[in-house]
Design a protein around this motif. Sequence first.
Motif, PDB file in Angstrom:
ATOM      1  N   THR A  30       0.813  -1.216   0.000  1.00 68.53           N
ATOM      2  CA  THR A  30       0.000   0.000   0.000  1.00 68.53           C
ATOM      3  C   THR A  30       0.847   1.266   0.000  1.00 68.53           C
ATOM      4  N   SER A  31       2.144   1.136   0.291  1.00 73.21           N
ATOM      5  CA  SER A  31       3.012   2.319   0.292  1.00 73.21           C
ATOM      6  C   SER A  31       3.122   2.933  -1.093  1.00 73.21           C
ATOM      7  N   GLY A  32       2.872   2.145  -2.121  1.00 69.35           N
ATOM      8  CA  GLY A  32       2.947   2.657  -3.479  1.00 69.35           C
ATOM      9  C   GLY A  32       1.660   3.297  -3.965  1.00 69.35           C
ATOM     10  N   LEU A  33       0.634   3.317  -3.112  1.00 75.79           N
ATOM     11  CA  LEU A  33      -0.644   3.892  -3.511  1.00 75.79           C
ATOM     12  C   LEU A  33      -0.677   5.387  -3.195  1.00 75.79           C
ATOM     13  N   SER A  34      -1.300   6.134  -4.071  1.00 72.51           N
ATOM     14  CA  SER A  34      -1.522   7.549  -3.804  1.00 72.51           C
ATOM     15  C   SER A  34      -2.654   7.697  -2.790  1.00 72.51           C
ATOM     16  N   ARG A  35      -2.857   8.914  -2.304  1.00 73.69           N
ATOM     17  CA  ARG A  35      -3.952   9.148  -1.362  1.00 73.69           C
ATOM     18  C   ARG A  35      -5.293   8.791  -1.998  1.00 73.69           C
ATOM     19  N   ASP A  36      -5.478   9.144  -3.260  1.00 72.90           N
ATOM     20  CA  ASP A  36      -6.731   8.817  -3.940  1.00 72.90           C
ATOM     21  C   ASP A  36      -6.900   7.308  -4.082  1.00 72.90           C
ATOM     22  N   GLU A  37      -5.814   6.601  -4.358  1.00 70.47           N
ATOM     23  CA  GLU A  37      -5.895   5.147  -4.503  1.00 70.47           C
ATOM     24  C   GLU A  37      -6.211   4.481  -3.166  1.00 70.47           C
ATOM     25  N   ARG A  38      -5.669   5.025  -2.072  1.00 67.56           N
ATOM     26  CA  ARG A  38      -6.020   4.489  -0.748  1.00 67.56           C
ATOM     27  C   ARG A  38      -7.491   4.729  -0.437  1.00 67.56           C
ATOM     28  N   THR A  39      -8.003   5.866  -0.879  1.00 63.91           N
ATOM     29  CA  THR A  39      -9.428   6.157  -0.700  1.00 63.91           C
ATOM     30  C   THR A  39     -10.279   5.151  -1.458  1.00 63.91           C
ATOM     31  N   ILE A  40      -9.865   4.818  -2.662  1.00 65.91           N
ATOM     32  CA  ILE A  40     -10.594   3.833  -3.464  1.00 65.91           C
ATOM     33  C   ILE A  40     -10.555   2.464  -2.795  1.00 65.91           C
ATOM     34  N   LEU A  41      -9.390   2.107  -2.251  1.00 69.59           N
ATOM     35  CA  LEU A  41      -9.280   0.823  -1.542  1.00 69.59           C
ATOM     36  C   LEU A  41     -10.249   0.789  -0.360  1.00 69.59           C
ATOM     37  N   ARG A  42     -10.284   1.863   0.434  1.00 63.51           N
ATOM     38  CA  ARG A  42     -11.215   1.923   1.568  1.00 63.51           C
ATOM     39  C   ARG A  42     -12.654   1.808   1.088  1.00 63.51           C
ATOM     40  N   ARG A  43     -12.969   2.517   0.016  1.00 61.19           N
ATOM     41  CA  ARG A  43     -14.352   2.606  -0.439  1.00 61.19           C
ATOM     42  C   ARG A  43     -14.861   1.278  -0.996  1.00 61.19           C
ATOM     43  N   HIS A  44     -13.977   0.508  -1.621  1.00 65.92           N
ATOM     44  CA  HIS A  44     -14.413  -0.704  -2.312  1.00 65.92           C
ATOM     45  C   HIS A  44     -14.096  -2.000  -1.566  1.00 65.92           C
ATOM     46  N   MET A  45     -13.109  -1.980  -0.686  1.00 64.42           N
ATOM     47  CA  MET A  45     -12.655  -3.230  -0.074  1.00 64.42           C
ATOM     48  C   MET A  45     -12.902  -3.319   1.433  1.00 64.42           C
ATOM     49  N   LEU A  46     -13.141  -2.175   2.083  1.00 64.81           N
ATOM     50  CA  LEU A  46     -13.220  -2.152   3.539  1.00 64.81           C
ATOM     51  C   LEU A  46     -14.567  -1.614   4.000  1.00 64.81           C
ATOM     52  N   GLY A  47     -15.064  -2.212   5.082  1.00 63.55           N
ATOM     53  CA  GLY A  47     -16.240  -1.685   5.759  1.00 63.55           C
ATOM     54  C   GLY A  47     -15.861  -1.364   7.193  1.00 63.55           C
ATOM     55  N   PHE A  48     -16.429  -0.282   7.743  1.00 63.86           N
ATOM     56  CA  PHE A  48     -16.047   0.185   9.067  1.00 63.86           C
ATOM     57  C   PHE A  48     -17.257   0.234   9.993  1.00 63.86           C
ATOM     58  N   VAL A  49     -17.066  -0.267  11.225  1.00 65.04           N
ATOM     59  CA  VAL A  49     -18.073  -0.131  12.281  1.00 65.04           C
ATOM     60  C   VAL A  49     -17.360   0.419  13.509  1.00 65.04           C
ATOM     61  N   PHE A  50     -17.912   1.494  14.087  1.00 61.61           N
ATOM     62  CA  PHE A  50     -17.265   2.157  15.207  1.00 61.61           C
ATOM     63  C   PHE A  50     -18.125   2.080  16.460  1.00 61.61           C
ATOM     64  N   GLN A  51     -17.516   2.434  17.591  1.00 60.63           N
ATOM     65  CA  GLN A  51     -18.254   2.471  18.855  1.00 60.63           C
ATOM     66  C   GLN A  51     -19.387   3.494  18.770  1.00 60.63           C
ATOM     67  N   GLY A  52     -19.092   4.682  18.263  1.00 66.00           N
ATOM     68  CA  GLY A  52     -20.125   5.666  17.968  1.00 66.00           C
ATOM     69  C   GLY A  52     -20.733   5.312  16.624  1.00 66.00           C
ATOM     70  N   PHE A  53     -22.036   5.338  16.534  1.00 62.95           N
ATOM     71  CA  PHE A  53     -22.697   4.788  15.346  1.00 62.95           C
ATOM     72  C   PHE A  53     -22.465   5.645  14.104  1.00 62.95           C
ATOM     73  N   ASN A  54     -22.223   6.967  14.303  1.00 64.69           N
ATOM     74  CA  ASN A  54     -21.900   7.877  13.194  1.00 64.69           C
ATOM     75  C   ASN A  54     -22.981   7.902  12.125  1.00 64.69           C
TER      76      ASN A  54
END
Length: 240
Positions: free
Chosen positions: A78-102
Motif C-alpha cells: 500500500t506504500s505505493g498507492l496515492s492518497r486517492d488510490e487508498r481512498t478507493i481501496l477503503r471505499r471498495h474493499m473495507l467496511g467500518f463499524v465504530f463504537q459511535g454509530f456515526n
Amino acid sequence: MAPAVPRNPLIEFRAVSKVYGSGEAEVRALAGVNLAVEHGEFVAIMGPSGSGKSTAMNILGCLDVPSSGEYLFEGVPTSGLSRDERTILRRHMLGFVFQGFNLLARTTAIENVALPLIYRGMPEDERQRRAMRALDQVGLADRAHHTSAELSGGQQQRVAIARAIVTDPVVLLADEPTGNLDTRISREIMAIIGGLNRDRGLTVIMVTHEDDIAAYARRLIRFVDGKIASDSQQEPAGVL
C-alpha cells in the motif's frame, strides 16, 4: 494438473512501525509488527490503552500509513498507492463499524445505509435495493424508513453494520462495536457480526476491551507496548 498457485494473505504487516513526534516527545506506537490475516478469518485485537492496537487498526483501514515497514493488501504494497488510490481501496474493499454509530440523525435508516453507494455514482433504484438487502441481513428491514432518532442504540448499530456491508467489502473493521451497548444487545450485535463471518466468509478484524466480546472471534491477538505479545486460535463463542 498444474500445481495450485499459493494465495497471498489478505492482509500482511511486514515489520510495521509507527512513530509520532520526535526527540523527547517521540512515541513509538508500533514497533516492528509482523502480522498476516487470511481470507475469512475473524480476529479480535486486545491490549491496554497505548498498546498500539488502535494505531494498527488505523493503518489496516488505510487511515494512516507506517513510518517504516510495509502493509500489503492482497499482496499489493500500500506504500505505493496515492492518497486517492487508498481512498478507493477503503471505499471498495473495507467496511467500518465504530463504537459511535456515526449515523445522520435526521436521516432514515435506508438513506444512512445507502450513503456509501452515492460516492460510487450508483443509480438511486440500485442504491435503494442494495440498502434494503443490507438492512434485511441485520434484521432491520422493518425499520428502514425510521430516522436514527427513532431507533434504539442496538438498532442504530445494526444500521451502522448494514452501512458497512452494503458495498460488499472484503474486510469488516470493527472498533469497539459494542462499547456503547448493554450486555444483551452486545450479544445480538456479535451474533450478527459472527454470522457475517461464518455465512458470508467476510473477514472481520475487531478491536475490543471486553473479553466476552473477543470470545466471539476465532483468533485473539494481544498488543503490549507496540508489539504483538500473543497470537492464538480459540473456539468462538456463540457457535451453534
